[in-house]
Design an enzyme around this catalytic site. Structure first.
Site, mmCIF file in Angstrom:
data_model
loop_
_atom_site.group_PDB
_atom_site.id
_atom_site.type_symbol
_atom_site.label_atom_id
_atom_site.label_comp_id
_atom_site.label_asym_id
_atom_site.label_seq_id
_atom_site.Cartn_x
_atom_site.Cartn_y
_atom_site.Cartn_z
ATOM 1 N N SER A 138 0.841 -1.212 0.000
ATOM 2 C CA SER A 138 0.000 0.000 0.000
ATOM 3 C C SER A 138 0.870 1.253 0.000
ATOM 4 C CB SER A 138 -0.924 0.006 1.233
ATOM 5 O OG SER A 138 -0.191 -0.156 2.429
ATOM 6 N N ASN A 186 -2.209 -2.264 13.157
ATOM 7 C CA ASN A 186 -3.667 -2.112 13.086
ATOM 8 C C ASN A 186 -4.158 -0.870 13.830
ATOM 9 O OD1 ASN A 186 -3.422 -4.472 11.719
ATOM 10 N ND2 ASN A 186 -4.376 -5.767 13.277
ATOM 11 N N THR A 227 -39.446 26.417 -11.795
ATOM 12 C CA THR A 227 -39.805 25.057 -11.399
ATOM 13 C C THR A 227 -39.970 24.300 -12.710
ATOM 14 O OG1 THR A 227 -42.183 25.459 -11.396
ATOM 15 C CG2 THR A 227 -41.040 25.860 -9.315
ATOM 16 N N HIS A 228 -39.599 23.040 -12.713
ATOM 17 C CA HIS A 228 -39.610 22.229 -13.950
ATOM 18 C C HIS A 228 -38.766 22.876 -15.047
ATOM 19 C CE1 HIS A 228 -43.145 20.268 -12.058
ATOM 20 N NE2 HIS A 228 -43.467 21.505 -11.734
ATOM 21 N N SER A 245 -12.702 25.467 -28.361
ATOM 22 C CA SER A 245 -12.863 24.271 -29.184
ATOM 23 C C SER A 245 -11.713 24.194 -30.185
ATOM 24 C CB SER A 245 -14.192 24.333 -29.932
ATOM 25 O OG SER A 245 -14.165 23.471 -31.056
ATOM 26 N N LYS A 274 -16.224 29.038 -30.097
ATOM 27 C CA LYS A 274 -16.711 28.425 -28.866
ATOM 28 C C LYS A 274 -16.001 28.953 -27.609
ATOM 29 C CE LYS A 274 -19.327 25.594 -28.317
ATOM 30 N NZ LYS A 274 -19.315 24.124 -28.462
ATOM 31 N N ASN A 326 -16.419 27.416 -23.861
ATOM 32 C CA ASN A 326 -17.134 26.326 -23.190
ATOM 33 C C ASN A 326 -16.977 26.379 -21.662
ATOM 34 O OD1 ASN A 326 -18.010 25.194 -25.619
ATOM 35 N ND2 ASN A 326 -16.085 24.056 -25.858
ATOM 36 N N GLU A 364 -18.718 21.642 -16.176
ATOM 37 C CA GLU A 364 -19.004 20.273 -16.610
ATOM 38 C C GLU A 364 -18.125 19.273 -15.868
ATOM 39 O OE1 GLU A 364 -19.517 20.204 -21.157
ATOM 40 O OE2 GLU A 364 -18.624 22.131 -20.694
ATOM 41 N N TYR A 415 -9.590 -6.391 12.693
ATOM 42 C CA TYR A 415 -8.916 -5.919 11.483
ATOM 43 C C TYR A 415 -8.948 -6.992 10.393
ATOM 44 C CZ TYR A 415 -5.498 -4.188 8.203
ATOM 45 O OH TYR A 415 -4.908 -3.765 7.050
ATOM 46 N N GLN A 450 -7.404 -2.059 3.947
ATOM 47 C CA GLN A 450 -6.393 -1.298 3.205
ATOM 48 C C GLN A 450 -7.006 -0.637 1.962
ATOM 49 O OE1 GLN A 450 -2.304 -2.784 2.910
ATOM 50 N NE2 GLN A 450 -2.609 -2.959 0.712
ATOM 51 N N LYS A 456 -8.205 3.397 1.391
ATOM 52 C CA LYS A 456 -7.437 4.631 1.216
ATOM 53 C C LYS A 456 -7.563 5.278 -0.149
ATOM 54 C CE LYS A 456 -4.420 3.012 4.724
ATOM 55 N NZ LYS A 456 -5.245 1.755 4.756
HETATM 56 N N1 ARG Z 1 -1.360 -1.347 5.169
HETATM 57 C C1 ARG Z 1 -2.378 -1.779 6.090
HETATM 58 C C2 ARG Z 1 -3.675 -1.005 5.872
HETATM 59 O O1 ARG Z 1 -3.652 -0.057 5.210
HETATM 60 C C3 ARG Z 1 -1.999 -1.472 7.514
HETATM 61 C C4 ARG Z 1 -1.223 -2.498 8.190
HETATM 62 C C5 ARG Z 1 -1.971 -3.583 8.815
HETATM 63 N N2 ARG Z 1 -1.509 -4.751 8.168
HETATM 64 C C6 ARG Z 1 -1.647 -5.982 8.652
HETATM 65 N N3 ARG Z 1 -1.179 -6.925 7.933
HETATM 66 N N4 ARG Z 1 -2.232 -6.232 9.785
HETATM 67 O O2 ARG Z 1 -4.710 -1.394 6.384
#
Ligand code: ARG
Length: 481
Positions: free
Chosen positions: A24, A108, A153-154, A275, A281, A283, A288, A315, A320, A323
Site C-alpha cells: 500500500s 492495526n 420550477t420544472h 474548441s 466556442k 465552453n 461540466e 482488522y 487497506q 485509502k
Molecule cells: N497497510 C495496512 C492497511 O492499510 C496497515 C497495516 C496492517 N496490516 C496488517 N497486515 N495487519 O490497512
C-alpha cells in the site's frame, strides 16, 4: 525488496507478484507525516511510563525527526506500507533502538490512528474551502440583492426572485455540508492507539497522555472496534458525496446560464475553454468537470460501504482498500471547491438578461392572482381568471406588464389601476417574510450568513490548533530533565 517486519515465521520470500499486490506504500505514503507524529507521541509515552529507557527514547524521537526531515521516497512497491518504511528507515538511522518503537503497538491501531489524524486535517482543509465558496456566494448575493431574474420550477419560468436569493440557496446547502463535516470531525477525533492488534496491550500505557500529545478529544472505548472501525471514513465520504452533488447542481446552472439561450452569465476567460475546431466556442468545461467528478465521489462512498459490509471483527486486510477511494474523494472535492469558487467569483453576471427573462414570461401571473385575492376573490377563482388572461395574452402575443386596465378588466372587474404594469421588482418586494426573496430579506440573510461564517471560522481555527506537528512533538522537553 525491503526486509519484512514479520519475516521470522517464514521460510520462503514473498513472490514478487504478491509483493506488488500487497503493497500500500504507493498510496499510504500520504500518511507519512501522521505516521511519524504518532510514532513520536508513542515513543514519548513509552519513555514517560518507564517502558523503554530514556536513551532509547531519545534515539527514537531524534531518528523519527530525521526520517521526517528526509521526507518519504518516491512511491514504490518496494515497501509494504508507510509504517514499514518509517520503521525500516529509522532502523538504518538509529540501529537497534528502532526495534523498541513497536512495543505495545500494532500496525492495526497505527493505521487507524494515521487515518484519523488525516481525517481531522482533511476536514479542516475542506471546511476552509467550503467557507471560501460561501463567502463568494454571500458577496455576490449582497451585490445582487435587487437583481431580479426568473425563479424556475420544472425548468420553466415560475415566479420572479432576486439573484441574491437564488445564490443564498446554495449557501444554505453548503452550510449543511459544513456542519456535516464538523460532525465527521467529532467522530474522527478519537484516539485508537493502545488497542494493539485487536485485544489491547499488556503494558501500563498512558493513553490520555498520547491523546493530549496528538490533540485527540477522546479515547476509543473498545479495542476491537477501534482497529476495525472505518465509520468516520464512510461518514466523511457521505458528507463529501453530498457536497459534490451540491457543487454539481450549482455547476449545472453555470452550464445552463452560460448558454446563449440563457445568457445570464459569462465565465472569465481564465476559467473557460475553447474548441479545437469551432473558433467561436467558449465552453464551461469547468462546470461540466465539477458535475462529472461528483460521480467519482459518489463511487468512492459506495466502494467503502461495499468493502466494509462483509467484514467480521476485527482488522481485515480488506480495510487497506479504504485509502485510494478516500484520498481520491478528498482531493476531488477540494479541487472542485477551489475552481468553481474562482469561476463564480470572476464570472460576469448579465443582470439585463436576468431582468429581461424575469419580465418576459408571465412570471408575475401569481402576483396578479394574489392581487384579486386581496380584493376578496377566493384563490381558486383568481387562479382561473389569470389562467384565462395568460391564454389570451399567449394568443395575442402580449406580455402581462404591457396590459392596460381595460384589458385586465375583461378578466376581472376587481382590477384597478395599481394592477397595471405589475413588475418583477414589485413581485419580489412583496415577498417580505423571513426566508423570502424581497431585497430586504436577502440583505438580512446576507448578514446572518456572515455571522454563521464567523462562527465556523472560529471553529476551524480552534481545530487546526489541535493538530499535532512533528516539529513540536520532537522539540518537547523530556520529563524530569
Ligand atoms: N497497510 C495496512 C492497511 O492499510 C496497515 C497495516 C496492517 N496490516 C496488517 N497486515 N495487519 O490497512
Amino acid at each position: 525488496m525491503s526486509a519484512k517486519l514479520w519475516g521470522g515465521r517464514f521460510e520462503k520470500p514473498t513472490a514478487p507478484s504478491m509483493e506488488a499486490f500487497s503493497s500500500s506504500f504507493p498510496f499510504d505514503v500520504r500518511l507519512f507525516t501522521w505516521d511519524v507524529a504518532g510514532s513520536i507521541a508513542h515513543a514519548r509515552m513509552l519513555d514517560r511510563q518507564g517502558i523503554i529507557a530514556r536513551e532509547d527514547a531519545r534515539r527514537l524521537v531524534g531518528g523519527l525527526a530525521r526520517v521526517y526531515a528526509e521526507g518519504p521516497p518516491p512511491p514504490s512497491t518496494a515497501w509494504e506500507d508507510v509504517h514499514s518504511f518509517v520503521e525500516q528507515r529509522l532502523q538504518e538511522l538509529v540501529g537497534e533502538a528502532a526495534g523498541r518503537l513497536h512495543t505495545a503497538r500494532s500496525r492495526n491501531d497505527q493505521v487507524a490512528l494515521d487515518l484519523r489524524l488525516f481525517t481531522r486535517a482533511a476536514v479542516c482543509e475542506q471546511v476552509d474551502r467550503v467557507l471560501q465558496v460561501q463567502e463568494t456566494l454571500v458577496a455576490l448575493a449582497e451585490v445582487h440583492a435587487e437583481s431580479v431574474m426568473p425563479g424556475y420550477t420544472h425548468l420553466q419560468r415560475a415566479q420572479p426572485v432576486v439573484l441574491g436569493h437564488h445564490l443564498l440557496a446554495y449557501c444554505e446547502q453548503f452550510q449543511r455540508d459544513l456542519e456535516r463535516l464538523q460532525g465527521v470531525h467529532t467522530r474522527a477525533d478519537v484516539l485508537p492507539l493502545g488497542s494493539g492488534a485487536l485485544a489491547g496491550v499488556p503494558y501500563p500505557l498512558d493513553r490520555v497522555y498520547v491523546a493530549e500529545l496528538l490533540g485527540f478529544g477522546q479515547l476509543s472505548r473498545n479495542s476491537l472496534d477501534a482497529v476495525s472501525d472505518r465509520d468516520f471514513v464512510v461518514e466523511h465520504l457521505a458528507a463529501l458525496a453530498l457536497a459534490a452533488v451540491h457543487l454539481s447542481r450549482l455547476a449545472e446552472e453555470v452550464v445552463l446560464w452560460s448558454s446563449a439561450e440563457f445568457g445570464f452569465l459569462e465565465l472569465d476567460d481564465a476559467y473557460a475553454t475553447g474548441s479545437s475546431i469551432m473558433p467561436q466556442k467558449k465552453n464551461p468545461d469547468v462546470a461540466e468537470l465539477v458535475r462529472g467528478k461528483s460521480g467519482r465521489v459518489i463511487g468512492s462512498l459506495v466502494a467503502l460501504l461495499a468493502m466494509l459490509k462483509g467484514l467480521p471483527l476485527a482488522y481485515n486486510r480488506d480495510l487497506q482498500e479504504d485509502k485510494e477511494p478516500y484520498f481520491d474523494a478528498v482531493d476531488t472535492v477540494a479541487m472542485c471547491l477551489e475552481v468553481l469558487n474562482a469561476a463564480l467569483a470572476t464570472a460576469d453576471v448579465r443582470t439585463e438578461r436576468l431582468a429581461a427573462a424575469a419580465g418576459g414570461s408571465f412570471a408575475t401571473a401569481t402576483d396578479l392572482a394574489d392581487y384579486l385575492v386581496r380584493k376578496g376573490l377566493p384563490f381558486r377563482q383568481a387562479h382561473g381568471a389569470i389562467g384565462a388572461l395568460v391564454r389570451w395574452c399567449t394568443q395575442e402575443r402580449r406580455g402581462l406588464e404591457q396590459l392596460g386596465l381595460d384589458e385586465l378588466r375583461r378578466f376581472s372587474p376587481l382590477f384597478e389601476s395599481d394592477a397595471v404594469g405589475l413588475s418583477p421588482a414589485r413581485s419580489v418586494a412583496d415577498r417580505d417574510l423571513p426566508g423570502g426573496t424581497a431585497p430586504n430579506q436577502v440583505r438580512r440573510a446576507v448578514a446572518s450568513a456572515r455571522e454563521r461564517l464567523e462562527t465556523a471560522t472560529a471553529w476551524l481555527a480552534a481545530q487546526r490548533n489541535t493538530l499535532p506537528t512533528v516539529e513540536r512533538l520532537a522539540a518537547l522537553p523530556w520529563p524530569d530533565e
